[in-house]
Design a protein around this motif. Sequence first.
Motif: not given
Length: 577
Positions: A441-452, A464-468, A470-480
């Motif tokens: 909702f902040s408009g970030m560039e969503l780079d990597a995520w995985t639903p359950h 939604e974004a599960t994480i584990s 070392p291989d399941l990531h939650n990454k985004f880039t600040n584009t503001t």
Amino acid sequence: MTDLFAHSPSSDAAGGAQPRARRRWPFLVGGALVALVAAYVAAAVVLGDRVPRGTTVAGVEVGGKDVEGARDALTAALADAGTTPVTLTSPVGEVAITPADLGVGVDIDATVTSLVGFSLAPADVWRNLFGGGEENPVVTVDDAVFTTAVDQARSELDAEPVEGSISVAGGKVALKEPTTGSETDVAGTVAAVKRWWPTQSTITVAARSVEPKVSAQELTRVKTEFADVAVSGPVTVKAGEKSFTLTPKAFAPAIVLAADDSGVISPKADLKKLSAIVHAAAKKAGAEVEAKDAVVTFSGSTPKVTPDVPGLALDDASVQTEVWKAITTPTRTATVATKTVAPKFTTAIAKATLPKEKISSFTTYYPAGQPRVTNIKVASRVLNGTYIPPGGQFSMNAILGKRTPDKGYVKAGIISGGRSASAYGGGISQVSTTIFNAAFFSGMELDAWTPHYYYISRYPEGREATISWPDLHNKFTNTTDGGVRMEVIATNSSITVNFWGTKKYDVTATKSDRFDFVQPRKYTDDSPDCIDQSPVPGFKVTVGRIIKEKGKVVKTEKFTTNYRPEDDVTCTNPRPS
């Protein structure tokens, strides 16, 4: 009285007859010549129907024989010539080919005809009178068959030239001499066969040398003029107050010794490799120092900016020119220029982009008192206050690292392979999902995520974004246009993530109805680590977001999530009470 000294008439008469006698000798000479020519012609006629005595053809005696006799003698003696293989030899190898496959043969009639017959040529008459010598048979060649046979034999007769090489790999000069190739010349080989076969069954082909692209002389020149000099010793690089050395082994990978189309080698530097080698050595020696970005930290909501530190680097153009010059000459020292390197995230930028306002917020809920709540609180404390500069990327795994007991994590429920299980850090997927929605909702560039793997009702469908580790990531880039401070607050029953920064976007979420339902399976499991599961159907759902900047749509996105069914699992293995 008689005049004893007077001429008598009779003596005058006799004197008058002498000129007539002298005119007879031309007729006598002419007659002799006519007789000689007649004898010459007669000899040519008489001797022309036989082969001159002493004549041999391919070692076969045919002298003194008439046409039939000579033909019979040659036919009998050369009968084997048509079956005995012809061995063609070259500087490379040899090959045996039957005369038929080579397309060659002896024309006996033409051979005999060339030895007999009427001829007034002095050489022929002389040969007929006094005897002949060794004569070549008339050899016929089918050019097409001959060419095909030679082409098929080139693997044995011909050889490609082998290119030499020169190298300074490992800091040592290695020179490999080239080898000249050989190529059989068909026309010349035909002439050789006609000259020597069938007298000889082994015939040396006419071959032309094929020179390699780079000559031995050129390789020697490059060795003497360049290679020996290049690896003669280390190169010292001076950069400001620092200096360091490059061994020949170190800079050898940057040397290119390739020949052009004319076979000339002009030593060159691979400038990209040379720069990388020199920069790496400079950093190791302290001659280059990386710039340090400004660092923003928070005490509560109060920011603190640690100033940036400029770096120092070698100038690439100077490196490429001066170091290469030192490599190629006996002067083994290069003085290179340096330059100040400004950090990407300067103190000025950091201060100008400090968070000003809340740009997004999201909250999710959970039952209190579960082990997973402990993990949610541990991860939240680590993540709270995380600062993401403009253009920077957030990585949840990079910040949290592996979830272990010594970090305060406990075992709690996870999903593994579509089944309920437990592991240290179980439950922090709720932290990840809450952060994901704040970023959404902040408009970030969503780079990597995985639903359950399957749908969990406490999370919004498709967002939604599960994480584990070392291989399941939650990454985004600040584009503001400003830095973002992440505020992560976990209570006994909820977690809230606020993004503080400079608001740039207005975001609206969209969601489709569920579709493509898949019913769960039902089975029992008697394994000791089994966990009961209640059945939940699988389905697909598409979510999206509309991103506006200053009231104008700048981006629209859609994501389809495929939730597998949660199977109905009944555990039958008894657990100790």
